[in-house]
Design an enzyme around this catalytic site. Structure first.
Site, short mmCIF file in Angstrom:
data_model
loop_
_atom_site.label_atom_id
_atom_site.label_comp_id
_atom_site.label_asym_id
_atom_site.label_seq_id
_atom_site.Cartn_x
_atom_site.Cartn_y
_atom_site.Cartn_z
N GLY A 265 -21.12 25.18 -40.66
CA GLY A 265 -20.53 24.73 -39.38
C GLY A 265 -20.90 23.30 -39.05
O GLY A 265 -21.09 22.96 -37.88
N LEU B 291 -28.56 31.20 -35.40
CA LEU B 291 -28.38 30.79 -34.00
C LEU B 291 -27.80 31.93 -33.19
O LEU B 291 -26.66 32.35 -33.43
CB LEU B 291 -27.44 29.59 -33.92
CG LEU B 291 -28.15 28.28 -34.23
CD1 LEU B 291 -27.29 27.37 -35.07
CD2 LEU B 291 -28.56 27.58 -32.94
N GLY B 292 -28.58 32.44 -32.27
CA GLY B 292 -28.07 33.44 -31.33
C GLY B 292 -27.60 32.73 -30.09
O GLY B 292 -27.08 31.61 -30.15
N TRP C 141 -13.53 26.91 -11.94
CA TRP C 141 -13.37 28.36 -11.99
C TRP C 141 -14.52 29.08 -11.28
O TRP C 141 -15.67 28.61 -11.28
CB TRP C 141 -13.36 28.85 -13.44
CG TRP C 141 -12.18 28.40 -14.24
CD1 TRP C 141 -11.05 27.76 -13.79
CD2 TRP C 141 -12.01 28.55 -15.65
NE1 TRP C 141 -10.20 27.51 -14.83
CE2 TRP C 141 -10.75 27.99 -15.98
CE3 TRP C 141 -12.78 29.11 -16.67
CZ2 TRP C 141 -10.27 27.97 -17.29
CZ3 TRP C 141 -12.30 29.11 -17.97
CH2 TRP C 141 -11.06 28.54 -18.27
N TYR D 32 -19.31 39.43 -28.10
CA TYR D 32 -20.00 38.32 -28.77
C TYR D 32 -21.51 38.57 -28.78
O TYR D 32 -22.19 38.38 -29.81
CB TYR D 32 -19.65 37.05 -28.00
CG TYR D 32 -20.35 35.78 -28.33
CD1 TYR D 32 -19.93 34.99 -29.40
CD2 TYR D 32 -21.40 35.31 -27.54
CE1 TYR D 32 -20.55 33.78 -29.67
CE2 TYR D 32 -22.02 34.10 -27.80
CZ TYR D 32 -21.60 33.34 -28.87
OH TYR D 32 -22.20 32.14 -29.13
N1 NDP Z 1 -21.99 25.89 -27.62
C1 NDP Z 1 -22.92 26.54 -26.95
O1 NDP Z 1 -23.07 26.35 -25.73
C2 NDP Z 1 -23.83 27.49 -27.66
C3 NDP Z 1 -23.73 27.77 -29.01
N2 NDP Z 1 -24.60 28.66 -29.58
C4 NDP Z 1 -24.50 29.01 -31.00
O2 NDP Z 1 -24.59 27.88 -31.81
C5 NDP Z 1 -23.79 28.06 -32.99
C6 NDP Z 1 -22.85 26.88 -33.14
O3 NDP Z 1 -22.02 26.79 -32.00
P1 NDP Z 1 -21.15 25.49 -31.67
O4 NDP Z 1 -21.60 24.38 -32.52
O5 NDP Z 1 -21.10 25.38 -30.21
O6 NDP Z 1 -19.71 25.96 -32.16
P2 NDP Z 1 -18.47 25.07 -32.62
O7 NDP Z 1 -17.25 25.87 -32.28
O8 NDP Z 1 -18.58 23.69 -32.10
O9 NDP Z 1 -18.63 25.01 -34.20
C7 NDP Z 1 -18.57 26.16 -34.95
C8 NDP Z 1 -18.37 25.80 -36.40
O10 NDP Z 1 -18.24 27.04 -37.11
C9 NDP Z 1 -17.35 26.86 -38.17
N3 NDP Z 1 -16.64 28.10 -38.43
C10 NDP Z 1 -16.03 28.92 -37.54
N4 NDP Z 1 -15.45 29.94 -38.19
C11 NDP Z 1 -15.69 29.75 -39.53
C12 NDP Z 1 -15.33 30.46 -40.70
N5 NDP Z 1 -14.59 31.59 -40.65
N6 NDP Z 1 -15.74 29.95 -41.88
C13 NDP Z 1 -16.47 28.82 -41.94
N7 NDP Z 1 -16.85 28.13 -40.87
C14 NDP Z 1 -16.46 28.58 -39.68
C15 NDP Z 1 -16.36 25.77 -37.76
O11 NDP Z 1 -16.11 25.02 -38.92
P3 NDP Z 1 -14.85 24.00 -39.12
O12 NDP Z 1 -15.10 22.88 -38.15
O13 NDP Z 1 -14.95 23.54 -40.52
O14 NDP Z 1 -13.63 24.78 -38.80
C16 NDP Z 1 -17.11 25.00 -36.67
O15 NDP Z 1 -17.46 23.71 -37.09
C17 NDP Z 1 -23.09 29.40 -32.82
O16 NDP Z 1 -23.79 30.40 -33.51
C18 NDP Z 1 -23.17 29.65 -31.34
O17 NDP Z 1 -23.14 31.01 -31.06
C19 NDP Z 1 -25.58 29.27 -28.86
C20 NDP Z 1 -25.72 29.02 -27.54
C21 NDP Z 1 -24.86 28.13 -26.82
C1 F7E Z 2 -22.88 29.71 -24.02
C2 F7E Z 2 -22.30 30.91 -23.34
O1 F7E Z 2 -21.00 30.61 -22.87
C3 F7E Z 2 -20.25 31.66 -22.26
O2 F7E Z 2 -20.85 32.13 -21.10
P1 F7E Z 2 -20.86 31.32 -19.75
O3 F7E Z 2 -22.15 30.62 -19.61
O4 F7E Z 2 -20.49 32.23 -18.64
O5 F7E Z 2 -19.68 30.30 -20.06
P2 F7E Z 2 -18.90 29.08 -19.51
O6 F7E Z 2 -19.55 27.82 -19.87
O7 F7E Z 2 -17.50 29.25 -19.98
O8 F7E Z 2 -18.89 29.27 -17.91
C4 F7E Z 2 -20.01 29.09 -17.11
C5 F7E Z 2 -19.63 29.19 -15.65
O9 F7E Z 2 -18.83 28.04 -15.31
C6 F7E Z 2 -17.67 28.46 -14.60
N1 F7E Z 2 -16.60 27.47 -14.77
C7 F7E Z 2 -16.11 26.69 -13.77
N2 F7E Z 2 -15.09 25.94 -14.20
C8 F7E Z 2 -14.95 26.23 -15.52
C9 F7E Z 2 -14.06 25.74 -16.50
O10 F7E Z 2 -13.18 24.90 -16.25
N3 F7E Z 2 -14.22 26.23 -17.76
C10 F7E Z 2 -15.18 27.16 -18.09
N4 F7E Z 2 -15.28 27.59 -19.35
N5 F7E Z 2 -16.03 27.66 -17.14
C11 F7E Z 2 -15.91 27.19 -15.89
C12 F7E Z 2 -17.39 29.84 -15.17
O11 F7E Z 2 -16.54 30.56 -14.31
C13 F7E Z 2 -18.81 30.41 -15.27
O12 F7E Z 2 -19.23 30.88 -14.03
C14 F7E Z 2 -20.07 32.80 -23.17
O13 F7E Z 2 -19.17 32.45 -24.13
C15 F7E Z 2 -21.38 33.26 -23.78
O14 F7E Z 2 -21.08 34.07 -24.84
C16 F7E Z 2 -22.30 32.14 -24.18
O15 F7E Z 2 -23.09 32.27 -25.08
#
Ligand code: NDP
Ligand code: F7E
Length: 316
Positions: free
Chosen positions: A11, A106-107, A203, A137
């Site tokens: 990723g 990464l959880g 939202w 998820y």
């Molecule tokens: N974003 C957040 O706020 C948080 C994220 N995490 C965790 O961190 C990790 C990374 O998340 P994040 O960087 O935000 O996610 P992104 O969506 O930014 O990146 C995910 C990456 O996963 C790759 N991917 C998805 N599906 C496939 C597949 N079928 N085969 C190969 N590669 C795949 C994609 O590759 P490509 O670009 O090549 O398509 C992409 O680059 C995850 O495990 C997520 O649960 C945890 C807490 C919070």
């Molecule tokens: C990382 C985490 O991310 C997700 O959980 P979440 O924290 O609830 O996610 P969120 O960032 O989308 O929202 C946080 C809060 O913000 C509010 N909110 C306002 N306005 C917008 C808006 O415009 N977009 C979004 N997305 N949210 C909005 C929204 O209504 C909520 O109250 C899960 O995928 C979970 O699986 C996970 O791991």
């Protein structure tokens, strides 16, 4: 890890994977392996096996996953549980079969119960009902943690699991249907400013509280733990500070320079009321976050202006 160890960042184009890659490269790690999802679909076991057999990585950062915000998680639970179970099962098992020295999984803090005591400690896992909007998820993520622990116990592997709070930074997803709140609000406020819109829709009720960590901080923690921590106990990664969505919206409005009003759309879900993580275990292991929310927001908005705002392909 040695500077010439073979390291697979799964990723590497995503928010987390790209931050880990930047950090490794800046710190002199030279033997990195990457594949895009087009080159290697991690949901396909035969492709994963062939890749591990060919490349024989020594270390794996498993940052590939199906990731999305509250509405995407709520609307597509089957996709989130299927893709994540498949990706992590394939990669974790292939890592074991190919004698990977260490893997970091990464959880997410959504693994903790919806009403877990705050700040949420690692031992609150599986002590109560999950938040319904991201239960599918979260169940996949819990399976990933348990799989790492089971492999360590039965096979003697060294697979560690970290639980990051909500993240943001370069290469975030700015699609308004599938993104998390922070990138969504950067985009919404920016576009409202450009269009002189009188209001921006946020939202939910604005009352839920969330904690936000810049992706470079998360990457630093992940690499630090890869180099120093060996254990099956999960480790939270966060700032240890949270903020309400209303306060976040006001802060982003200020960062962007928008002077209109905020309107809350309570027909959209709020999700968990609060998700503040207890970071004492991480502190005891010797790591603390360095980038404040104010600094991180400035950097994220600058990145957005330089990389996304210019992209005329933005359609929603
Ligand atoms: N974003 C957040 O706020 C948080 C994220 N995490 C965790 O961190 C990790 C990374 O998340 P994040 O960087 O935000 O996610 P992104 O969506 O930014 O990146 C995910 C990456 O996963 C790759 N991917 C998805 N599906 C496939 C597949 N079928 N085969 C190969 N590669 C795949 C994609 O590759 P490509 O670009 O090549 O398509 C992409 O680059 C995850 O495990 C997520 O649960 C945890 C807490 C919070
Ligand atoms: C990382 C985490 O991310 C997700 O959980 P979440 O924290 O609830 O996610 P969120 O960032 O989308 O929202 C946080 C809060 O913000 C509010 N909110 C306002 N306005 C917008 C808006 O415009 N977009 C979004 N997305 N949210 C909005 C929204 O209504 C909520 O109250 C899960 O995928 C979970 O699986 C996970 O791991």
């Amino acid at each position: 890890m040695n500077l010439d160890s073979k390291i697979y960042v799964a990723g590497h184009r995503g928010l987390v994977g790209s931050a880990i890659t930047r950090n490794l490269q800046e710190n002199g790690y030279t033997n990195l392996v990457f594949r895009t999802s087009g080159q290697l679909d991690l949901t396909k076991r035969d492709q994963v096996d062939a890749f591990f057999e060919e490349e024989q990585p020594e270390y794996v950062f498993l940052a590939a996953a199906k990731v999305g915000g509250i509405v995407a998680n709520n609307d597509f639970p089957a996709d989130f549980i299927r893709d994540n179970l498949m990706i992590q099962t394939n990669v974790i098992d292939a890592a074991h079969q190919n004698h990977v020295k260490k893997l970091l999984f990464l959880g997410s803090t959504c693994i903790y119960p919806k009403l877990a005591a705050q700040p949420m400690r690692e031992d609150s896992l599986l002590t109560g009902e999950l938040e319904p909007t991201n239960e599918a998820y979260a169940i996949a993520k819990i399976a990933g943690i348990k799989m790492c622990q089971a492999y360590n116990r039965q096979h003697g592997t060294n697979f560690i699991s970290i639980m990051p709070t909500n993240l943001y930074g370069p290469n975030d997803n700015f699609d308004l249907n599938s993104s998390h709140v922070l990138p969504a609000l950067i985009r919404k406020f920016h576009e409202a400013k450009l269009n002189n819109a009188p209001t921006v829709e946020v939202w939910g009720t604005g009352t839920p509280k969330r904690e936000f960590l810049y992706s470079d901080d998360l990457a630093d923690a992940a690499i630090y733990l890869m180099n120093t921590y060996n254990g099956s106990d999960l480790v939270n990664v966060g700032m240890g500070k949270d903020i309400s969505i209303k306060e976040l919206a006001e802060k982003i409005g200020k960062t962007v320079g928008y002077s209109g009003a905020i309107v809350f759309n309570a027909s959209k879900p709020d999700g968990a009321p609060r998700k503040l993580v207890d970071v004492n275990r991480l502190k005891d292991l010797g790591w603390t976050a360095k980038i404040s929310l104010d600094e991180g927001l400035e950097m994220a908005y600058t990145w957005f202006l330089e990389n996304i705002e210019k992209n005329t392909m933005m359609t929603n």
